[in-house]
Design an enzyme around this catalytic site. Structure first.
Site, PDB file in Angstrom:
ATOM      1  N   ARG A 102      40.486 -44.263 -22.564  1.00  0.00           N
ATOM      2  CA  ARG A 102      41.114 -44.972 -21.380  1.00  0.00           C
ATOM      3  C   ARG A 102      40.914 -44.220 -20.145  1.00  0.00           C
ATOM      4  O   ARG A 102      40.621 -44.699 -18.996  1.00  0.00           O
ATOM      5  CB  ARG A 102      42.494 -45.523 -21.453  1.00  0.00           C
ATOM      6  CG  ARG A 102      42.791 -46.570 -20.262  1.00  0.00           C
ATOM      7  CD  ARG A 102      44.087 -47.450 -20.628  1.00  0.00           C
ATOM      8  NE  ARG A 102      44.352 -48.005 -19.247  1.00  0.00           N
ATOM      9  CZ  ARG A 102      45.177 -48.916 -19.035  1.00  0.00           C
ATOM     10  NH1 ARG A 102      45.538 -49.319 -20.117  1.00  0.00           N
ATOM     11  NH2 ARG A 102      45.429 -49.584 -17.720  1.00  0.00           N
TER      12      ARG A 102
ATOM     13  N   HIS B 212      42.640 -39.244  -5.961  1.00  0.00           N
ATOM     14  CA  HIS B 212      43.979 -38.961  -5.747  1.00  0.00           C
ATOM     15  C   HIS B 212      44.484 -37.830  -4.965  1.00  0.00           C
ATOM     16  O   HIS B 212      45.560 -37.821  -4.179  1.00  0.00           O
ATOM     17  CB  HIS B 212      44.700 -38.953  -7.146  1.00  0.00           C
ATOM     18  CG  HIS B 212      44.657 -40.330  -7.871  1.00  0.00           C
ATOM     19  ND1 HIS B 212      45.087 -40.388  -9.225  1.00  0.00           N
ATOM     20  CD2 HIS B 212      44.475 -41.546  -7.413  1.00  0.00           C
ATOM     21  CE1 HIS B 212      44.956 -41.672  -9.730  1.00  0.00           C
ATOM     22  NE2 HIS B 212      44.447 -42.275  -8.582  1.00  0.00           N
TER      23      HIS B 212
HETATM   24  N1  GLY Z   1      42.832 -48.024 -13.411  1.00  0.00           N
HETATM   25  C1  GLY Z   1      42.858 -47.333 -14.615  1.00  0.00           C
HETATM   26  C2  GLY Z   1      43.319 -47.676 -15.631  1.00  0.00           C
HETATM   27  O1  GLY Z   1      43.806 -48.891 -15.419  1.00  0.00           O
HETATM   28  O2  GLY Z   1      43.502 -47.175 -16.595  1.00  0.00           O
END
Ligand code: GLY
Length: 321
Positions: free
Chosen positions: A177, A188
């Site tokens: 992920r 960021h």
């Molecule tokens: N925006 C990245 C995630 O949802 O993992």
């Protein structure tokens, strides 16, 4: 049905508005079997999702995303949360919505700037998951921006398919992920450096961050410079900023930006992890990135930014708006 309206903007993803939302829900005697609806962009989805996660130890919620960014990214996958002074999205939970309803007609209500910021996340999906989709964006991106509904539906659908495939195999970001954070370590830090203000919208930072991630990959010999040039060319064709020179006002130096990156959630044992590219459509997570290489990329990008800022201050034409 009762409704609470919250202000637009990243500043709403804060303790202040979380407290206000939770206390309002308790005053309204929301029960565990009730369903909350997050109607809005990514800020509202993240805040409402977090409130739903912690209220009475968790109640169900539905996402109705109204921005392109929220439709293609933040409404899907169950990440919820708020920002901390130390960094973005540092306080939160995984709490899946029971439904996500994305109405692409609503996208016509967005300002061009907000729409194109969301397009930064769409491009990210082409870069991280599917070169065929990136090819398609190169051909059809202009139609997506111009409001062609079939093109918009395809862009949203394909982005969500790519995201859902990754979330299905790694819901809580133990591995793959993290790939969804392509460009986000840079983004960021830049958002923190610009005070989460409208100097830089999240999706604009993602677009610039993706270019920097490809630059870094090329500099480390991991991907061809032609791929970086292709990413930059597509974003420029879409009239999107690709460099720090597109961010108005001053920025901190490379070391200060590196320090901001150290708050990234992907840091393990104090070591930064980056999403780097082998080519368009193939990215991977690595912590094997020399700090000096990152500092070099940032210093070069900031040198450009400094040149653009001084020409702006002396009244010369520049890309600042
Ligand atoms: N925006 C990245 C995630 O949802 O993992």
């Amino acid at each position: 049905m009762v409704a609470l309206t919250l202000p637009a903007g990243e500043a709403t993803k804060s303790w202040l508005y979380l407290t206000q939302t939770v206390e309002w829900l308790l005053q309204e005697r929301v029960e565990r079997c009730d369903v909350m609806i997050a109607l809005g962009g990514g800020v509202i989805g993240d805040l409402v999702g977090f409130a739903a996660a912690i209220l009475r130890r968790g109640i169900r919620f539905v996402q109705i995303p109204t921005s392109l960014l929220a439709q293609v990214d933040s409404s899907v996958g169950g990440k919820t949360g708020i920002n901390a002074p130390q960094g973005k999205n540092l306080i939160g939970t995984f709490h899946q919505p029971i439904h996500v309803l994305a109405d692409t007609d609503v996208l016509a209500t967005l300002t061009p700037r907000d729409f194109m910021a969301g397009y930064g996340e769409v491009v990210k999906y082409g870069l991280l998951g599917d070169e065929v989709f990136f090819d398609w964006l190169e051909t059809h991106g202009a139609a997506v921006a111009a409001g062609d509904m079939a093109a918009r539906v395809h862009a949203v659908t394909r982005s969500v398919e790519i995201k859902a495939g990754i979330v299905a195999r790694d819901e809580t970001e133990q591995g793959d992920r993290a790939l969804l954070n392509l460009g986000h370590t840079f983004c960021h830090a830049l958002e923190a450096a610009t005070g989460y203000s409208d100097r830089l919208l999240h999706g604009e930072g993602v677009a610039i961050g993706c270019v920097l991630a490809f630059e870094l990959s090329a500099r480390l010999g991991l991907c061809a410079q032609e791929d970086t040039s292709r990413v930059r060319a597509h974003l420029r064709a879409m009239v999107m900023e690709t460099d720090l020179s597109g961010i108005p006002g001053s920025l901190p130096d490379a070391d200060a930006l590196l320090a901001l990156m150290a708050q990234d959630k992907k840091v393990i044992d104090g070591t930064l992890r980056f999403i780097l590219a082998r080519r368009i459509g193939e990215v991977f997570v690595t912590s094997d990135v020399p700090r000096d290489a990152v500092r070099g990329i940032l210093a070069d990008a900031l040198a450009w930014h400094g040149q653009a800022l001084s020409s702006y201050c002396s009244g010369a034409t520049s890309s600042f708006q």
